[in-house]
Write a protein that holds these residues in place. Structure first.
Motif, mmCIF file in Angstrom:
data_model
loop_
_atom_site.group_PDB
_atom_site.id
_atom_site.type_symbol
_atom_site.label_atom_id
_atom_site.label_comp_id
_atom_site.label_asym_id
_atom_site.label_seq_id
_atom_site.Cartn_x
_atom_site.Cartn_y
_atom_site.Cartn_z
ATOM 1 N N CYS A 72 -24.756 -5.899 11.399
ATOM 2 C CA CYS A 72 -23.573 -6.572 11.955
ATOM 3 C C CYS A 72 -22.759 -7.273 10.863
ATOM 4 O O CYS A 72 -21.526 -7.299 10.932
ATOM 5 N N MET A 73 -23.438 -7.841 9.880
ATOM 6 C CA MET A 73 -22.720 -8.525 8.806
ATOM 7 C C MET A 73 -22.050 -7.546 7.841
ATOM 8 O O MET A 73 -21.122 -7.912 7.123
ATOM 9 N N SER A 74 -22.517 -6.295 7.815
ATOM 10 C CA SER A 74 -21.891 -5.317 6.923
ATOM 11 C C SER A 74 -20.540 -4.858 7.444
ATOM 12 O O SER A 74 -19.713 -4.376 6.666
ATOM 13 N N ILE A 75 -20.294 -5.015 8.722
ATOM 14 C CA ILE A 75 -19.029 -4.546 9.310
ATOM 15 C C ILE A 75 -17.818 -5.262 8.700
ATOM 16 O O ILE A 75 -16.913 -4.603 8.182
ATOM 17 N N PRO A 76 -17.759 -6.594 8.713
ATOM 18 C CA PRO A 76 -16.580 -7.225 8.106
ATOM 19 C C PRO A 76 -16.515 -7.018 6.594
ATOM 20 O O PRO A 76 -15.419 -6.887 6.038
ATOM 21 N N TRP A 77 -17.673 -6.953 5.929
ATOM 22 C CA TRP A 77 -17.655 -6.739 4.483
ATOM 23 C C TRP A 77 -17.066 -5.377 4.137
ATOM 24 O O TRP A 77 -16.209 -5.275 3.249
ATOM 25 N N LEU A 78 -17.518 -4.345 4.798
ATOM 26 C CA LEU A 78 -16.975 -3.012 4.530
ATOM 27 C C LEU A 78 -15.488 -2.952 4.849
ATOM 28 O O LEU A 78 -14.698 -2.394 4.086
ATOM 29 N N ALA A 79 -15.098 -3.524 5.974
ATOM 30 C CA ALA A 79 -13.693 -3.475 6.383
ATOM 31 C C ALA A 79 -12.801 -4.242 5.409
ATOM 32 O O ALA A 79 -11.776 -3.713 4.957
ATOM 33 N N PHE A 80 -13.179 -5.458 5.067
ATOM 34 C CA PHE A 80 -12.305 -6.286 4.237
ATOM 35 C C PHE A 80 -12.303 -5.841 2.777
ATOM 36 O O PHE A 80 -11.256 -5.879 2.126
ATOM 37 N N VAL A 81 -13.437 -5.427 2.254
ATOM 38 C CA VAL A 81 -13.460 -4.944 0.869
ATOM 39 C C VAL A 81 -12.678 -3.638 0.759
ATOM 40 O O VAL A 81 -11.908 -3.437 -0.193
ATOM 41 N N GLY A 82 -12.835 -2.746 1.721
ATOM 42 C CA GLY A 82 -12.062 -1.511 1.712
ATOM 43 C C GLY A 82 -10.568 -1.775 1.804
ATOM 44 O O GLY A 82 -9.763 -1.168 1.085
ATOM 45 N N PHE A 83 -10.168 -2.679 2.683
ATOM 46 C CA PHE A 83 -8.757 -3.039 2.805
ATOM 47 C C PHE A 83 -8.251 -3.663 1.509
ATOM 48 O O PHE A 83 -7.145 -3.357 1.059
ATOM 49 N N THR A 84 -9.052 -4.534 0.908
ATOM 50 C CA THR A 84 -8.635 -5.194 -0.331
ATOM 51 C C THR A 84 -8.440 -4.189 -1.450
ATOM 52 O O THR A 84 -7.470 -4.276 -2.213
ATOM 53 N N ILE A 85 -9.336 -3.226 -1.567
ATOM 54 C CA ILE A 85 -9.195 -2.200 -2.608
ATOM 55 C C ILE A 85 -7.928 -1.383 -2.377
ATOM 56 O O ILE A 85 -7.138 -1.169 -3.303
ATOM 57 N N SER A 86 -7.714 -0.940 -1.157
ATOM 58 C CA SER A 86 -6.520 -0.141 -0.855
ATOM 59 C C SER A 86 -5.240 -0.946 -1.065
ATOM 60 O O SER A 86 -4.293 -0.469 -1.691
ATOM 61 N N PHE A 87 -5.219 -2.159 -0.546
ATOM 62 C CA PHE A 87 -4.003 -2.957 -0.639
ATOM 63 C C PHE A 87 -3.725 -3.390 -2.071
ATOM 64 O O PHE A 87 -2.561 -3.455 -2.482
ATOM 65 N N SER A 88 -4.768 -3.687 -2.844
ATOM 66 C CA SER A 88 -4.525 -4.091 -4.236
ATOM 67 C C SER A 88 -3.946 -2.934 -5.041
ATOM 68 O O SER A 88 -3.099 -3.146 -5.913
ATOM 69 N N ALA A 89 -4.369 -1.706 -4.754
ATOM 70 C CA ALA A 89 -3.782 -0.553 -5.439
ATOM 71 C C ALA A 89 -2.313 -0.397 -5.049
ATOM 72 O O ALA A 89 -1.454 -0.167 -5.916
ATOM 73 N N LEU A 90 -2.000 -0.529 -3.769
ATOM 74 C CA LEU A 90 -0.610 -0.421 -3.331
ATOM 75 C C LEU A 90 0.242 -1.555 -3.905
ATOM 76 O O LEU A 90 1.371 -1.336 -4.351
ATOM 77 N N PHE A 91 -0.297 -2.756 -3.928
ATOM 78 C CA PHE A 91 0.436 -3.888 -4.481
ATOM 79 C C PHE A 91 0.667 -3.707 -5.976
ATOM 80 O O PHE A 91 1.758 -3.989 -6.482
ATOM 81 N N SER A 92 -0.339 -3.215 -6.700
ATOM 82 C CA SER A 92 -0.194 -3.001 -8.137
ATOM 83 C C SER A 92 0.854 -1.940 -8.441
ATOM 84 O O SER A 92 1.624 -2.078 -9.394
ATOM 85 N N LYS A 93 0.880 -0.882 -7.646
ATOM 86 C CA LYS A 93 1.904 0.149 -7.834
ATOM 87 C C LYS A 93 3.297 -0.430 -7.588
ATOM 88 O O LYS A 93 4.224 -0.177 -8.362
ATOM 89 N N THR A 94 3.448 -1.202 -6.541
ATOM 90 C CA THR A 94 4.741 -1.804 -6.238
ATOM 91 C C THR A 94 5.149 -2.782 -7.327
ATOM 92 O O THR A 94 6.313 -2.805 -7.766
ATOM 93 N N TRP A 95 4.213 -3.594 -7.797
ATOM 94 C CA TRP A 95 4.498 -4.563 -8.847
ATOM 95 C C TRP A 95 4.918 -3.855 -10.137
ATOM 96 O O TRP A 95 5.855 -4.276 -10.812
ATOM 97 N N ARG A 96 4.233 -2.761 -10.465
ATOM 98 C CA ARG A 96 4.554 -2.012 -11.682
ATOM 99 C C ARG A 96 5.951 -1.408 -11.598
ATOM 100 O O ARG A 96 6.720 -1.456 -12.553
ATOM 101 N N ILE A 97 6.296 -0.834 -10.459
ATOM 102 C CA ILE A 97 7.629 -0.260 -10.279
ATOM 103 C C ILE A 97 8.690 -1.355 -10.347
ATOM 104 O O ILE A 97 9.757 -1.177 -10.955
#
Length: 104
Positions: A72-97
């Motif tokens: 049960c505790m792995s559910i929020p960890w997987l969801a939030f870490v996955g979202f953070t990885i995806s969003f940080s890549a999108l944010f970094s691309k936007t920041w670079r552009i």
């Protein structure tokens, strides 16, 4: 079944990116960030695995209860870490552009 579909989709996208890595569009899309987004999507979709497990309603002092708490505790960890990885890549691309277009 849903996780398998997501994992296969991420794998197909990764293979496609690797095959076309020399194409100008793929190089402009920054393959490292594409891989980060794919990894984040894979981790976020991995949340479906513990969501599909039943806890069974065991008593609090059994070893299987400790295992179900971990699941049960792995559910929020997987969801939030996955979202953070995806969003940080999108944010970094936007920041670079943004930095490229705002350069003086």
């Amino acid at each position: 079944a849903c996780f398998v579909i997501c994992a296969i989709s991420v794998l197909i996208c990764g293979i496609w990116r690797h095959v076309h890595r020399r194409h100008i569009v793929v190089r402009a899309a920054q393959p490292f960030f594409l891989d980060m987004i794919a990894g984040g999507v894979l981790m976020t979709s991995a949340t479906l695995i513990p969501l599909s497990m039943e806890d069974g309603g065991e008593a609090a002092d059994t070893p299987s209860h400790a295992w179900s708490v971990g699941v049960c505790m792995s559910i929020p960890w997987l969801a939030f870490v996955g979202f953070t990885i995806s969003f940080s890549a999108l944010f970094s691309k936007t920041w670079r552009i943004n930095r490229i277009f705002k350069a003086k």
